[in-house]
Motif scaffolding. Structure first.
Motif, PDB file in Angstrom:
ATOM      1  N   GLU A  90      49.895  62.019 -11.841  1.00  0.00           N
ATOM      2  CA  GLU A  90      49.172  60.749 -11.771  1.00  0.00           C
ATOM      3  C   GLU A  90      48.740  60.457 -10.338  1.00  0.00           C
ATOM      4  O   GLU A  90      49.516  60.633  -9.408  1.00  0.00           O
ATOM      5  CB  GLU A  90      50.067  59.606 -12.265  1.00  0.00           C
ATOM      6  N   PRO A  91      47.492  60.019 -10.128  1.00  0.00           N
ATOM      7  CA  PRO A  91      47.049  59.663  -8.781  1.00  0.00           C
ATOM      8  C   PRO A  91      47.943  58.563  -8.194  1.00  0.00           C
ATOM      9  O   PRO A  91      48.339  57.636  -8.898  1.00  0.00           O
ATOM     10  CB  PRO A  91      45.613  59.164  -8.995  1.00  0.00           C
ATOM     11  N   VAL A  92      48.250  58.698  -6.916  1.00  0.00           N
ATOM     12  CA  VAL A  92      49.073  57.689  -6.250  1.00  0.00           C
ATOM     13  C   VAL A  92      48.163  56.564  -5.765  1.00  0.00           C
ATOM     14  O   VAL A  92      47.214  56.811  -5.020  1.00  0.00           O
ATOM     15  CB  VAL A  92      49.832  58.299  -5.053  1.00  0.00           C
ATOM     16  N   PRO A  93      48.428  55.322  -6.156  1.00  0.00           N
ATOM     17  CA  PRO A  93      47.564  54.209  -5.733  1.00  0.00           C
ATOM     18  C   PRO A  93      47.729  53.897  -4.257  1.00  0.00           C
ATOM     19  O   PRO A  93      48.768  54.164  -3.649  1.00  0.00           O
ATOM     20  CB  PRO A  93      48.055  53.043  -6.601  1.00  0.00           C
ATOM     21  N   GLY A  94      46.688  53.344  -3.662  1.00  0.00           N
ATOM     22  CA  GLY A  94      46.736  52.957  -2.256  1.00  0.00           C
ATOM     23  C   GLY A  94      45.436  53.290  -1.568  1.00  0.00           C
ATOM     24  O   GLY A  94      44.825  54.332  -1.831  1.00  0.00           O
ATOM     25  N   SER A  95      45.011  52.415  -0.675  1.00  0.00           N
ATOM     26  CA  SER A  95      43.729  52.620   0.014  1.00  0.00           C
ATOM     27  C   SER A  95      43.874  53.478   1.260  1.00  0.00           C
ATOM     28  O   SER A  95      42.898  54.074   1.721  1.00  0.00           O
ATOM     29  CB  SER A  95      43.115  51.260   0.381  1.00  0.00           C
ATOM     30  N   VAL A  96      45.071  53.544   1.836  1.00  0.00           N
ATOM     31  CA  VAL A  96      45.314  54.362   3.037  1.00  0.00           C
ATOM     32  C   VAL A  96      46.565  55.199   2.806  1.00  0.00           C
ATOM     33  O   VAL A  96      47.376  54.911   1.925  1.00  0.00           O
ATOM     34  CB  VAL A  96      45.494  53.474   4.293  1.00  0.00           C
ATOM     35  N   TRP A  97      46.754  56.225   3.627  1.00  0.00           N
ATOM     36  CA  TRP A  97      47.823  57.181   3.367  1.00  0.00           C
ATOM     37  C   TRP A  97      49.207  56.561   3.456  1.00  0.00           C
ATOM     38  O   TRP A  97      50.100  56.920   2.676  1.00  0.00           O
ATOM     39  CB  TRP A  97      47.701  58.385   4.313  1.00  0.00           C
ATOM     40  N   LYS A  98      49.415  55.621   4.356  1.00  0.00           N
ATOM     41  CA  LYS A  98      50.730  54.987   4.472  1.00  0.00           C
ATOM     42  C   LYS A  98      51.061  54.178   3.222  1.00  0.00           C
ATOM     43  O   LYS A  98      52.196  54.189   2.731  1.00  0.00           O
ATOM     44  CB  LYS A  98      50.790  54.093   5.708  1.00  0.00           C
ATOM     45  N   ASN A 103      54.068  53.939  -1.965  1.00  0.00           N
ATOM     46  CA  ASN A 103      54.037  53.816  -3.421  1.00  0.00           C
ATOM     47  C   ASN A 103      54.709  54.990  -4.125  1.00  0.00           C
ATOM     48  O   ASN A 103      55.022  54.917  -5.321  1.00  0.00           O
ATOM     49  CB  ASN A 103      52.589  53.676  -3.906  1.00  0.00           C
ATOM     50  N   VAL A 104      54.920  56.087  -3.400  1.00  0.00           N
ATOM     51  CA  VAL A 104      55.597  57.250  -3.972  1.00  0.00           C
ATOM     52  C   VAL A 104      57.079  56.962  -4.218  1.00  0.00           C
ATOM     53  O   VAL A 104      57.705  57.579  -5.084  1.00  0.00           O
ATOM     54  CB  VAL A 104      55.425  58.478  -3.036  1.00  0.00           C
ATOM     55  N   VAL A 105      57.655  56.033  -3.465  1.00  0.00           N
ATOM     56  CA  VAL A 105      59.085  55.745  -3.584  1.00  0.00           C
ATOM     57  C   VAL A 105      59.446  55.380  -5.021  1.00  0.00           C
ATOM     58  O   VAL A 105      60.404  55.923  -5.591  1.00  0.00           O
ATOM     59  CB  VAL A 105      59.496  54.613  -2.619  1.00  0.00           C
ATOM     60  N   GLU A 106      58.704  54.483  -5.610  1.00  0.00           N
ATOM     61  CA  GLU A 106      58.981  54.047  -6.984  1.00  0.00           C
ATOM     62  C   GLU A 106      58.875  55.207  -7.953  1.00  0.00           C
ATOM     63  O   GLU A 106      59.718  55.362  -8.850  1.00  0.00           O
ATOM     64  CB  GLU A 106      57.994  52.946  -7.377  1.00  0.00           C
ATOM     65  N   GLU A 148      53.371  66.517   1.280  1.00  0.00           N
ATOM     66  CA  GLU A 148      52.378  67.004   2.251  1.00  0.00           C
ATOM     67  C   GLU A 148      50.963  66.641   1.825  1.00  0.00           C
ATOM     68  O   GLU A 148      50.099  66.368   2.679  1.00  0.00           O
ATOM     69  CB  GLU A 148      52.511  68.514   2.401  1.00  0.00           C
ATOM     70  N   ALA A 149      50.711  66.634   0.534  1.00  0.00           N
ATOM     71  CA  ALA A 149      49.370  66.333   0.023  1.00  0.00           C
ATOM     72  C   ALA A 149      48.927  64.915   0.363  1.00  0.00           C
ATOM     73  O   ALA A 149      47.728  64.620   0.357  1.00  0.00           O
ATOM     74  CB  ALA A 149      49.322  66.544  -1.484  1.00  0.00           C
ATOM     75  N   LEU A 150      49.882  64.041   0.674  1.00  0.00           N
ATOM     76  CA  LEU A 150      49.567  62.648   0.993  1.00  0.00           C
ATOM     77  C   LEU A 150      49.468  62.381   2.490  1.00  0.00           C
ATOM     78  O   LEU A 150      49.119  61.273   2.889  1.00  0.00           O
ATOM     79  CB  LEU A 150      50.649  61.726   0.393  1.00  0.00           C
ATOM     80  N   LEU A 151      49.767  63.387   3.301  1.00  0.00           N
ATOM     81  CA  LEU A 151      49.794  63.191   4.747  1.00  0.00           C
ATOM     82  C   LEU A 151      48.492  63.648   5.400  1.00  0.00           C
ATOM     83  O   LEU A 151      47.953  64.701   5.048  1.00  0.00           O
ATOM     84  CB  LEU A 151      50.965  63.962   5.363  1.00  0.00           C
ATOM     85  N   PRO A 152      47.990  62.897   6.361  1.00  0.00           N
ATOM     86  CA  PRO A 152      46.787  63.320   7.102  1.00  0.00           C
ATOM     87  C   PRO A 152      47.127  64.461   8.061  1.00  0.00           C
ATOM     88  O   PRO A 152      48.299  64.724   8.363  1.00  0.00           O
ATOM     89  CB  PRO A 152      46.389  62.051   7.862  1.00  0.00           C
ATOM     90  N   GLU A 153      46.098  65.110   8.554  1.00  0.00           N
ATOM     91  CA  GLU A 153      46.287  66.291   9.392  1.00  0.00           C
ATOM     92  C   GLU A 153      47.112  65.995  10.643  1.00  0.00           C
ATOM     93  O   GLU A 153      47.947  66.800  11.048  1.00  0.00           O
ATOM     94  CB  GLU A 153      44.926  66.885   9.783  1.00  0.00           C
ATOM     95  N   HIS A 154      46.910  64.837  11.270  1.00  0.00           N
ATOM     96  CA  HIS A 154      47.620  64.584  12.519  1.00  0.00           C
ATOM     97  C   HIS A 154      49.116  64.375  12.291  1.00  0.00           C
ATOM     98  O   HIS A 154      49.923  64.601  13.204  1.00  0.00           O
ATOM     99  CB  HIS A 154      47.009  63.377  13.261  1.00  0.00           C
ATOM    100  N   ILE A 155      49.503  63.991  11.095  1.00  0.00           N
ATOM    101  CA  ILE A 155      50.923  63.864  10.783  1.00  0.00           C
ATOM    102  C   ILE A 155      51.496  65.223  10.401  1.00  0.00           C
ATOM    103  O   ILE A 155      52.610  65.581  10.809  1.00  0.00           O
ATOM    104  CB  ILE A 155      51.148  62.854   9.648  1.00  0.00           C
ATOM    105  N   LEU A 156      50.739  66.008   9.647  1.00  0.00           N
ATOM    106  CA  LEU A 156      51.187  67.359   9.308  1.00  0.00           C
ATOM    107  C   LEU A 156      51.396  68.204  10.552  1.00  0.00           C
ATOM    108  O   LEU A 156      52.262  69.096  10.566  1.00  0.00           O
ATOM    109  CB  LEU A 156      50.164  68.030   8.384  1.00  0.00           C
ATOM    110  N   ALA A 157      50.625  67.925  11.597  1.00  0.00           N
ATOM    111  CA  ALA A 157      50.773  68.659  12.855  1.00  0.00           C
ATOM    112  C   ALA A 157      52.033  68.245  13.608  1.00  0.00           C
ATOM    113  O   ALA A 157      52.473  68.953  14.522  1.00  0.00           O
ATOM    114  CB  ALA A 157      49.548  68.450  13.729  1.00  0.00           C
TER     115      ALA A 157
END
Length: 205
Positions: A90-98, A103-106, A148-157
């Motif tokens: 299911e797609p994770v709701p939210g307008s920005v990655w944080k 929302n993944v916690v629930e 990892e799929a929810l994290l932007p490149e600068h965080i993955l780095a």
């Protein structure tokens, strides 16, 4: 702490037209359900004889349907995955990655509660099973990759931040909170939310 009922495995609803095949599928389903019932009840390493007893079938019937306990665990694993994967997909709701990550916690709380006894059982038995060892590694990889799929490149780095997020959202952390610290589901969820929020507050958007 007693485990909640975690799995609602869907068994075939349309039996084959041939009576013998229908009875065979019914016996197979009973064996799978018996293993899950035993594991859910706290027996993390049930014997084939115990599975047969709970299923109401003969021991020979267990090994007529499954070559060995590994094969039985493989069937159970496939059915558990079929039950859980729709939640992961299911797609994770939210307008920005944080926001999406919070929302993944629930969702993870719900999934971990559902799979907890079976996950412990396979972890316990994997030291004697090549299949379960590989299944354990695959599960850990899936758990990590969905974060990892929810994290932007600068965080993955940023390896430290990425690892910290994965640990907070891991099954091992959930297990420690729920079954070693004896927290309720809500209390464990609140702890994970606080820890994750503290990490994210230190990271750039």
């Amino acid at each position: 702490m007693a485990s909640a009922t975690i799995l609602k495995i869907r068994f075939p609803s349309d039996p084959p037209s041939d009576g013998r095949r229908a009875r065979s599928q019914t016996s197979r389903d009973k064996i799978v359900a018996a293993l899950l019932q035993l594991v859910e009840g706290g027996d993390l390493s049930p014997s084939a004889a115990r599975v047969a007893e709970v299923a109401g079938v003969g021991l020979r019937s267990v090994f007529r349907h499954f070559d060995d306990m590994d094969t039985l665990y493989q069937e159970v694993s496939e059915r558990v995955s079929a039950e859980v994967m729709p939640l992961l997909d299911e797609p994770v709701p939210g307008s920005v990655w944080k926001e999406r990550l919070m929302n993944v916690v629930e969702r993870r709380a719900a999934i971990f509660e559902r799979i907890h006894p079976f996950r412990l059982s396979t972890s316990f038995k994997r030291f004697h099973s090549a299949f379960l060892t590989e299944e354990y590694r695959r599960t850990l990889q899936l758990e990590a990759s969905t974060v990892e799929a929810l994290l932007p490149e600068h965080i993955l780095a940023d390896a430290l931040s990425t690892r910290s997020i994965k640990v907070v959202l891991s099954f091992q952390n959930w297990h420690a909170l729920r079954f070693e610290q004896d927290l309720s589901i809500q209390e464990a969820r609140d702890v994970v939310t606080r820890l994750l929020g503290d990490i994210l507050s230190r990271l750039a958007d």
